[in-house]
Design a protein around this motif. Structure first.
Motif, PDB file in Angstrom:
ATOM      1  N   PHE A   1       0.850  -1.188   0.000  1.00  0.00           N
ATOM      2  CA  PHE A   1       0.000   0.000   0.000  1.00  0.00           C
ATOM      3  C   PHE A   1       0.889   1.243   0.000  1.00  0.00           C
ATOM      4  O   PHE A   1       1.801   1.377   0.822  1.00  0.00           O
ATOM      5  N   SER A   2       0.583   2.159  -0.896  1.00  0.00           N
ATOM      6  CA  SER A   2       1.490   3.278  -1.136  1.00  0.00           C
ATOM      7  C   SER A   2       1.340   4.424  -0.147  1.00  0.00           C
ATOM      8  O   SER A   2       2.295   5.162   0.094  1.00  0.00           O
ATOM      9  N   THR A   3       0.162   4.610   0.436  1.00  0.00           N
ATOM     10  CA  THR A   3      -0.054   5.753   1.324  1.00  0.00           C
ATOM     11  C   THR A   3      -0.650   5.298   2.650  1.00  0.00           C
ATOM     12  O   THR A   3      -1.262   4.232   2.745  1.00  0.00           O
ATOM     13  N   THR A   4      -0.484   6.172   3.656  1.00  0.00           N
ATOM     14  CA  THR A   4      -1.073   5.913   4.965  1.00  0.00           C
ATOM     15  C   THR A   4      -2.591   5.861   4.870  1.00  0.00           C
ATOM     16  O   THR A   4      -3.249   5.036   5.530  1.00  0.00           O
ATOM     17  N   GLU A   5      -3.155   6.727   4.055  1.00  0.00           N
ATOM     18  CA  GLU A   5      -4.615   6.774   3.897  1.00  0.00           C
ATOM     19  C   GLU A   5      -5.144   5.460   3.350  1.00  0.00           C
ATOM     20  O   GLU A   5      -6.216   4.981   3.759  1.00  0.00           O
ATOM     21  N   GLU A   6      -4.403   4.854   2.427  1.00  0.00           N
ATOM     22  CA  GLU A   6      -4.844   3.575   1.859  1.00  0.00           C
ATOM     23  C   GLU A   6      -4.803   2.481   2.911  1.00  0.00           C
ATOM     24  O   GLU A   6      -5.700   1.643   2.991  1.00  0.00           O
ATOM     25  N   ILE A   7      -3.759   2.491   3.749  1.00  0.00           N
ATOM     26  CA  ILE A   7      -3.658   1.497   4.824  1.00  0.00           C
ATOM     27  C   ILE A   7      -4.833   1.626   5.775  1.00  0.00           C
ATOM     28  O   ILE A   7      -5.482   0.628   6.134  1.00  0.00           O
ATOM     29  N   ILE A   8      -5.132   2.870   6.181  1.00  0.00           N
ATOM     30  CA  ILE A   8      -6.229   3.100   7.125  1.00  0.00           C
ATOM     31  C   ILE A   8      -7.565   2.688   6.517  1.00  0.00           C
ATOM     32  O   ILE A   8      -8.404   2.050   7.171  1.00  0.00           O
ATOM     33  N   SER A   9      -7.764   3.020   5.259  1.00  0.00           N
ATOM     34  CA  SER A   9      -9.023   2.695   4.580  1.00  0.00           C
ATOM     35  C   SER A   9      -9.205   1.184   4.440  1.00  0.00           C
ATOM     36  O   SER A   9     -10.274   0.646   4.745  1.00  0.00           O
ATOM     37  N   ARG A  10      -8.156   0.511   3.978  1.00  0.00           N
ATOM     38  CA  ARG A  10      -8.260  -0.939   3.800  1.00  0.00           C
ATOM     39  C   ARG A  10      -8.384  -1.655   5.145  1.00  0.00           C
ATOM     40  O   ARG A  10      -9.080  -2.654   5.274  1.00  0.00           O
ATOM     41  N   GLY A  11      -7.699  -1.135   6.167  1.00  0.00           N
ATOM     42  CA  GLY A  11      -7.777  -1.755   7.478  1.00  0.00           C
ATOM     43  C   GLY A  11      -9.175  -1.727   8.050  1.00  0.00           C
ATOM     44  O   GLY A  11      -9.623  -2.686   8.707  1.00  0.00           O
ATOM     45  N   LYS A  12      -9.908  -0.646   7.807  1.00  0.00           N
ATOM     46  CA  LYS A  12     -11.281  -0.542   8.318  1.00  0.00           C
ATOM     47  C   LYS A  12     -12.180  -1.634   7.753  1.00  0.00           C
ATOM     48  O   LYS A  12     -13.136  -2.065   8.408  1.00  0.00           O
ATOM     49  N   GLU A  13     -11.898  -2.077   6.531  1.00  0.00           N
ATOM     50  CA  GLU A  13     -12.699  -3.146   5.927  1.00  0.00           C
ATOM     51  C   GLU A  13     -12.624  -4.435   6.741  1.00  0.00           C
ATOM     52  O   GLU A  13     -13.533  -5.264   6.692  1.00  0.00           O
ATOM     53  N   PHE A  14     -11.534  -4.587   7.505  1.00  0.00           N
ATOM     54  CA  PHE A  14     -11.340  -5.811   8.287  1.00  0.00           C
ATOM     55  C   PHE A  14     -11.385  -5.542   9.793  1.00  0.00           C
ATOM     56  O   PHE A  14     -10.883  -6.326  10.592  1.00  0.00           O
ATOM     57  N   GLY A  15     -12.004  -4.411  10.159  1.00  0.00           N
ATOM     58  CA  GLY A  15     -12.183  -4.102  11.571  1.00  0.00           C
ATOM     59  C   GLY A  15     -10.945  -3.605  12.275  1.00  0.00           C
ATOM     60  O   GLY A  15     -10.868  -3.656  13.510  1.00  0.00           O
ATOM     61  N   LEU A  16      -9.966  -3.111  11.516  1.00  0.00           N
ATOM     62  CA  LEU A  16      -8.719  -2.614  12.101  1.00  0.00           C
ATOM     63  C   LEU A  16      -8.725  -1.090  12.090  1.00  0.00           C
ATOM     64  O   LEU A  16      -8.723  -0.469  11.024  1.00  0.00           O
ATOM     65  N   GLU A  17      -8.756  -0.487  13.268  1.00  0.00           N
ATOM     66  CA  GLU A  17      -8.743   0.963  13.392  1.00  0.00           C
ATOM     67  C   GLU A  17      -7.307   1.460  13.562  1.00  0.00           C
ATOM     68  O   GLU A  17      -6.508   0.840  14.259  1.00  0.00           O
ATOM     69  N   ASN A  18      -7.016   2.599  12.961  1.00  0.00           N
ATOM     70  CA  ASN A  18      -5.648   3.110  13.037  1.00  0.00           C
ATOM     71  C   ASN A  18      -5.302   3.609  14.434  1.00  0.00           C
ATOM     72  O   ASN A  18      -4.219   3.332  14.961  1.00  0.00           O
ATOM     73  N   GLU A  19      -6.211   4.338  15.068  1.00  0.00           N
ATOM     74  CA  GLU A  19      -5.946   4.884  16.400  1.00  0.00           C
ATOM     75  C   GLU A  19      -6.200   3.814  17.459  1.00  0.00           C
ATOM     76  O   GLU A  19      -7.115   3.907  18.274  1.00  0.00           O
ATOM     77  N   GLN A  20      -5.410   2.798  17.418  1.00  0.00           N
ATOM     78  CA  GLN A  20      -5.581   1.658  18.316  1.00  0.00           C
ATOM     79  C   GLN A  20      -4.232   0.980  18.524  1.00  0.00           C
ATOM     80  O   GLN A  20      -3.456   0.826  17.587  1.00  0.00           O
ATOM     81  N   LYS A  21      -3.948   0.574  19.746  1.00  0.00           N
ATOM     82  CA  LYS A  21      -2.717  -0.167  20.013  1.00  0.00           C
ATOM     83  C   LYS A  21      -2.886  -1.621  19.581  1.00  0.00           C
ATOM     84  O   LYS A  21      -3.973  -2.183  19.662  1.00  0.00           O
ATOM     85  N   TYR A  22      -1.781  -2.222  19.154  1.00  0.00           N
ATOM     86  CA  TYR A  22      -1.794  -3.623  18.733  1.00  0.00           C
ATOM     87  C   TYR A  22      -0.558  -4.329  19.285  1.00  0.00           C
ATOM     88  O   TYR A  22       0.521  -3.744  19.377  1.00  0.00           O
ATOM     89  N   VAL A  23      -0.759  -5.586  19.656  1.00  0.00           N
ATOM     90  CA  VAL A  23       0.353  -6.468  20.005  1.00  0.00           C
ATOM     91  C   VAL A  23       0.295  -7.649  19.058  1.00  0.00           C
ATOM     92  O   VAL A  23      -0.762  -8.280  18.897  1.00  0.00           O
ATOM     93  N   CYS A  24       1.407  -7.944  18.426  1.00  0.00           N
ATOM     94  CA  CYS A  24       1.453  -9.009  17.418  1.00  0.00           C
ATOM     95  C   CYS A  24       2.149 -10.244  17.984  1.00  0.00           C
ATOM     96  O   CYS A  24       3.217 -10.148  18.596  1.00  0.00           O
ATOM     97  N   ALA A  25       1.524 -11.404  17.792  1.00  0.00           N
ATOM     98  CA  ALA A  25       2.141 -12.688  18.138  1.00  0.00           C
ATOM     99  C   ALA A  25       2.158 -13.552  16.877  1.00  0.00           C
ATOM    100  O   ALA A  25       1.134 -13.693  16.204  1.00  0.00           O
ATOM    101  N   VAL A  26       3.314 -14.089  16.551  1.00  0.00           N
ATOM    102  CA  VAL A  26       3.471 -14.934  15.363  1.00  0.00           C
ATOM    103  C   VAL A  26       3.820 -16.345  15.820  1.00  0.00           C
ATOM    104  O   VAL A  26       4.777 -16.539  16.582  1.00  0.00           O
ATOM    105  N   GLY A  27       3.029 -17.299  15.373  1.00  0.00           N
ATOM    106  CA  GLY A  27       3.260 -18.692  15.744  1.00  0.00           C
ATOM    107  C   GLY A  27       3.639 -19.543  14.551  1.00  0.00           C
ATOM    108  O   GLY A  27       3.147 -19.335  13.440  1.00  0.00           O
ATOM    109  N   GLN A  28       4.534 -20.492  14.786  1.00  0.00           N
ATOM    110  CA  GLN A  28       4.944 -21.427  13.732  1.00  0.00           C
ATOM    111  C   GLN A  28       5.084 -22.817  14.329  1.00  0.00           C
ATOM    112  O   GLN A  28       5.486 -22.974  15.487  1.00  0.00           O
ATOM    113  N   LEU A  29       4.760 -23.826  13.509  1.00  0.00           N
ATOM    114  CA  LEU A  29       5.006 -25.205  13.896  1.00  0.00           C
ATOM    115  C   LEU A  29       6.476 -25.516  13.703  1.00  0.00           C
ATOM    116  O   LEU A  29       7.176 -24.832  12.947  1.00  0.00           O
TER     117      LEU A  29
END
Length: 545
Positions: free
Chosen positions: A288-316
């Motif tokens: 995604f080329s711009t911040t606006e595009e990231i924010i717009s696309r994220g909203k489609e999947f319930g991801l708000e920009n003004e929100q803290k996130y913690v990421c956990a990555v799992g692998q077998l």
């Protein structure tokens, strides 16, 4: 139908149950009339035999053997027409039938055996026809629920009303899709049984069922719902006997419709997952080329920009298993469903993605990290336990720092994958490792040993021409000087020498290396060389030789 119900037919008027009264609840699927000597070879389970006993009138032992064999084959009972060839049923035969609880009937002489067979079979067929008609109506009713878009829960409510018992849909690990509070203790028993790691494959019969009763004497009967995946189960709160054909047929129609609905829902879910994972992959790869595009696309999947996130990555673990591609895909889908089921129990919202054979959990904490850290770690441990129990796989997690906004999630993802990488490098399995900023020694350990040694040798080789004693003194002075941020007075204080002595030694060092110690690049090089020396020698004091 039961034998006791069949005996209520008018054609059985005058019939006496002379033995095996406790067996009148046996099922009767058909009625047969035979007088052949080898009659036993033609009988089937749940079959009622009527006979004149012509071949047994002079051979009571053969009649005893017939009853024993009929009991072994699960026949419904034996009806003997007396006063023809056999005046009365011998006492030994009655005693054996009572001992085996095998129903023994004495048929009246005036009743035709042909009429008994004909009218009995007609009555049984009428019942089967009614059951089939009812099953077709029930199937149509359930199908209409699905076609009209009322969904699985409405279908379950309709089934519950028809059989007058509560029902619930369970996944392949006996975990409920929807719970009923007044049966919570029974769900706990199911989860305990599921956590034992047992596989639930039911016997191949017309109606396969598995019943469980807990310590409070609550019973649940499980009916498999066969789809393209491992079976789900329809749970009925109560014991369903095999003899209750009407209820069993109703439940079977429900499981058939549920199977198609579950496959449809799975197809829709798979498409949704694919779209979500494509978005996340593009997001992490900087598509995604711009911040606006990231924010717009994220909203489609319930991801708000003004929100803290913690990421956990799992692998077998990366140990290869000798399975086909289809088996691998099926297992991955089941693992995904298992993780997703556990996430639904967590009190914080967690977005779930897959990327590069990794399972990515993006948590939205409402409070601070300290409030959610232990519950989140407990969740990850519970997931590890489930995957290990159900699939014999080791699942490890790397956890990132906070991402203050959605646009910083790619950095958190990298932190989580880095933590996972270093956990794997340590040789551990089934671990949970949080991301830690790298210290200089950790970074240096990533450089090959030969290159570290060459850098150290190239830096200090000029000192080799000095005597061993001078070599040690000069390097020690230089080390302390660098560690005190090039403060002459502090260096003299630590070495217990005069300030001028320190100046003299440092000037000697500059002469040897041919460069000024006031140059930032040179002091950085010397600092790194002292750090490398400590690593090479396994010594925590870089000034000690």
């Amino acid at each position: 139908m039961k034998l006791v119900e069949l005996l209520d037919l008018p054609v059985f008027n005058g019939t006496a149950l002379i033995a095996g009264k406790q067996g009148v609840e046996r099922e009767v699927n058909t009625v047969n009339m035979m007088d052949a000597p080898d009659i036993i070879h033609f009988l089937k389970k749940d079959e009622l035999l009527i006979t004149t006993a012509f071949h047994f009138k002079d051979d009571f032992n053969s009649l005893l053997e017939l009853i024993k064999e009929m009991e072994k084959q699960g026949c419904s009972g034996l009806g003997i027409k007396t006063k023809r060839f056999l005046q009365e049923v011998p006492g030994a035969v009655i005693s054996l039938a009572n001992e085996l609880n095998f129903p023994l009937l004495e048929l009246p002489v005036q009743t035709s055996l042909g009429d008994i067979v004909h009218k009995s079979l007609s009555y049984i067929l009428d019942i089967r026809t009614n059951e089939l008609h009812q099953a077709m109506q029930t199937h149509q009713q359930f199908t209409n629920h699905v076609i009209s878009g009322q969904g699985i829960h409405k279908l379950l409510d309709s089934l519950s009303s028809l059989i007058d018992l509560p029902v619930v849909l369970l996944n392949h690990h006996l975990q409920p899709v929807s719970k009923h509070g007044h049966h919570s203790s029974l769900f706990e028993s199911l989860e305990t049984l599921s956590a034992s790691g047992q596989s639930f494959y039911l016997p191949e019969t017309t109606m396969s069922a598995f019943s469980l009763r807990n310590e409070t004497r609550e019973t649940i009967s499980l009916f498999p719902i066969y789809t393209h995946q491992q079976s789900s189960y329809l749970g009925v709160f109560g014991f369903i006997p095999l003899s209750n054909r009407s209820m069993i047929l109703t439940i079977e129609q429900a499981t058939n419709v549920l199977a198609f609905e579950l496959m449809k829902e799975n197809a829709l879910k798979q498409n949704t997952r694919r779209i979500q994972n494509e978005f996340f992959t593009n997001f992490m790869n900087g598509a995604f080329s711009t911040t606006e595009e990231i924010i717009s696309r994220g909203k489609e999947f319930g991801l708000e920009n003004e929100q803290k996130y913690v990421c956990a990555v799992g692998q077998l673990n990366d140990e290869t298993k000798t399975v086909s591609f289809m088996q691998y895909q099926s297992e991955q889908e089941l693992i995904y469903n298992t993780i997703e089921s556990e996430l639904q129990r967590f009190h914080e919202k967690i977005h779930f993605f897959t990327m590069d054979q990794s399972y990515v959990l993006l948590m939205q904490p409402n409070g601070g990290w300290k409030e959610v850290e232990q519950p989140f770690l407990s969740l990850l441990k519970a997931i590890q336990t489930k995957i290990s129990t159900y699939f014999q796989e080791d699942l490890s997690f790397g956890i990132s720092h906070y991402a203050e906004q959605l646009i910083y999630v790619p950095l958190s993802y990298k932190e989580a994958t880095d933590a996972l990488y270093y956990g794997n490098m340590s040789g551990k399995k089934q671990f949970i490792k949080s991301y830690q900023p790298k210290e200089v020694p950790e970074i240096l350990r990533m450089v090959p040993y030969d290159q570290l040694k060459k850098f150290y040798t190239d830096t200090f080789q000029a000192f080799a021409n000095e005597s061993k004693k001078d070599h040690q003194v000069l390097l020690h002075t230089l080390s302390v000087f660098l560690e005190t941020h090039c403060q002459l007075s502090e260096t003299a204080k630590r070495l217990y020498v005069h300030r001028n002595t320190v100046i003299y030694r440092l000037e000697k060092c500059e002469e040897i290396i041919g460069r000024s110690l006031k140059e930032p690049d040179e002091t950085l090089r010397l600092r790194l060389a002292f750090r490398i020396k400590a690593l090479l020698q396994g010594n925590s004091d870089p000034a000690q030789t």
